[in-house]
Design an enzyme around this catalytic site. Structure first.
Site, PDB file in Angstrom:
ATOM      1  N   MET A   1       0.873  -1.191  -0.010  1.00 56.00           N
ATOM      2  CA  MET A   1       0.014  -0.034   0.062  1.00 56.00           C
ATOM      3  C   MET A   1       0.724   1.344   0.111  1.00 56.00           C
ATOM      4  O   MET A   1       1.140   1.891   0.923  1.00 56.00           O
ATOM      5  CB  MET A   1      -0.800   0.097   1.194  1.00 56.00           C
ATOM      6  CG  MET A   1      -1.664  -1.193   1.415  1.00 56.00           C
ATOM      7  SD  MET A   1      -2.784  -1.250  -0.041  1.00 56.00           S
ATOM      8  CE  MET A   1      -3.991   0.033   0.165  1.00 56.00           C
ATOM      9  N   CYS A   2       1.707   1.598  -1.135  1.00 53.36           N
ATOM     10  CA  CYS A   2       2.320   2.502  -1.303  1.00 53.36           C
ATOM     11  C   CYS A   2       3.845   2.589  -0.774  1.00 53.36           C
ATOM     12  O   CYS A   2       4.073   1.658  -0.077  1.00 53.36           O
ATOM     13  CB  CYS A   2       1.698   3.949  -0.732  1.00 53.36           C
ATOM     14  SG  CYS A   2      -0.151   4.289  -0.791  1.00 53.36           S
ATOM     15  N   ARG A   3       4.645   3.356  -1.384  1.00 52.49           N
ATOM     16  CA  ARG A   3       6.028   3.604  -1.371  1.00 52.49           C
ATOM     17  C   ARG A   3       6.227   5.139  -0.837  1.00 52.49           C
ATOM     18  O   ARG A   3       5.676   5.782  -1.901  1.00 52.49           O
ATOM     19  CB  ARG A   3       6.854   3.022  -2.244  1.00 52.49           C
ATOM     20  CG  ARG A   3       6.712   1.363  -2.376  1.00 52.49           C
ATOM     21  CD  ARG A   3       7.606   0.552  -1.468  1.00 52.49           C
ATOM     22  NE  ARG A   3       6.607   0.361  -0.334  1.00 52.49           N
ATOM     23  CZ  ARG A   3       7.048  -0.441   0.802  1.00 52.49           C
ATOM     24  NH1 ARG A   3       8.297  -1.094   0.617  1.00 52.49           N
ATOM     25  NH2 ARG A   3       6.256  -0.636   1.953  1.00 52.49           N
ATOM     26  N   ASN A  41       2.200  -0.103  -7.607  1.00 53.70           N
ATOM     27  CA  ASN A  41       1.977   1.161  -6.926  1.00 53.70           C
ATOM     28  C   ASN A  41       1.621   2.205  -8.159  1.00 53.70           C
ATOM     29  O   ASN A  41       2.226   3.103  -8.526  1.00 53.70           O
ATOM     30  CB  ASN A  41       2.825   1.833  -6.147  1.00 53.70           C
ATOM     31  CG  ASN A  41       3.280   0.950  -5.035  1.00 53.70           C
ATOM     32  OD1 ASN A  41       2.468   0.789  -4.036  1.00 53.70           O
ATOM     33  ND2 ASN A  41       4.388   0.393  -5.071  1.00 53.70           N
ATOM     34  N   ASN A 115       1.871   5.612   4.253  1.00 57.87           N
ATOM     35  CA  ASN A 115       1.735   4.039   3.686  1.00 57.87           C
ATOM     36  C   ASN A 115       1.202   3.255   4.454  1.00 57.87           C
ATOM     37  O   ASN A 115       1.610   2.976   5.922  1.00 57.87           O
ATOM     38  CB  ASN A 115       3.371   3.756   3.494  1.00 57.87           C
ATOM     39  CG  ASN A 115       3.752   2.412   3.262  1.00 57.87           C
ATOM     40  OD1 ASN A 115       2.925   1.496   2.663  1.00 57.87           O
ATOM     41  ND2 ASN A 115       4.865   1.780   3.575  1.00 57.87           N
TER      42      ASN A 115
END
Length: 265
Positions: A1-3, A41, A115
């Site tokens: 879920m995101c970087r 992502n 994140n």
């Protein structure tokens, strides 16, 4: 879920930190090495940076994947800064609010990214809504969990809390309301970086030539990268990093700061 990634240090082109590294944030948008949740992502990206003499950061955000934005390559090559925060997004709810949902979020001198994901969103955080000023709720940039978490952090900052206290208290409040949430938060004011490791990976690098990088995962294989333990608050300047354990909401024992060990040379 995101970087996500934040940097403080000598002036650098954005691309040297985000695009050029072999495993930089640009590549992490489709091939992250250490992401525990999700694999791609591609639901938006953003970068915020500070210009000399201006305490209010600029932002560039888009709803699509970073690799599909041909203008970003030029921007990243030409724009230079001594401080930035950038993120690539894997949305909790696909398509929610497009560009407005892409980090970094911003207010005054601050840039913010989340994140992770709030468990049971949105019902789980409904009990926290009365603690926010009505104007903050009416001016949310997006209708997603990250935007509300940012509103909770921002309310504390505006109330006089420093960055570390604002992040720590918000993480504990959200974790108590929504157990099982992943709350890796990243915040900068252009002079410091504050972050939490809570349910996902976080690393930092104190560069020999000067500067500090805090990121979801290393952008190269430099052996000086240090992993931040889970349930930890990180506070960094341009030359130093301080780690403080965070306790579970049910544990009332106050945290005690601990200096990380010096990286080997």
């Amino acid at each position: 879920m995101c970087r996500h990634l934040a940097y403080l240090g000598p002036e650098e082109p954005l691309g040297r930190l985000l695009v050029e590294p072999a495993h930089g944030l640009y590549r992490q948008s489709w091939a992250p090495r250490r992401q525990r949740y999700g694999t791609v992502n591609a639901d938006g990206f953003g970068v915020g940076w500070y210009a000399e003499g201006d305490p209010v950061p600029a932002r560039y955000r888009r709803a699509g994947p970073i690799w599909a934005d041909l203008s970003f390559a030029d921007l990243a090559r030409a724009v230079r800064s001594t401080a930035l925060l950038a993120a690539v997004r894997d949305a909790t709810v696909a398509g929610a609010d497009g560009e407005a949902a892409a980090a970094p979020f911003a207010a005054g001198p601050w840039l913010f990214s989340h994140n992770g994901a709030v468990k049971g969103w949105p019902d789980s955080l409904a009990p926290l809504v009365p603690s926010l000023p009505a104007v903050d709720l009416l001016s949310l940039e997006a209708r997603n969990d990250s935007a509300l978490v940012w509103a909770l952090v921002l309310a504390r900052l505006r109330g006089g809390d420093d960055e570390a206290q604002a992040l720590a208290d918000t993480v504990l409040e959200v974790a108590e309301a929504a157990p099982g949430s992943r709350l890796n938060l990243l915040l900068t004011n252009g002079e410091t970086i504050t972050a939490t490791a809570w349910g996902d990976t976080l690393w930092y690098l104190t560069r020999p030539g000067g500067g500090t990088v805090v990121a979801s995962e290393p952008y190269d294989d430099d052996p000086h990268w240090q992993e931040v333990p889970d349930r930890t608050l990180l506070a960094a300047g341009r030359t130093d990093v301080l780690l403080t354990p965070l306790k579970e909401p049910s544990d009332a024992t106050p945290p005690s700061p601990a200096r990380p060990k010096e990286p080997s040379t």
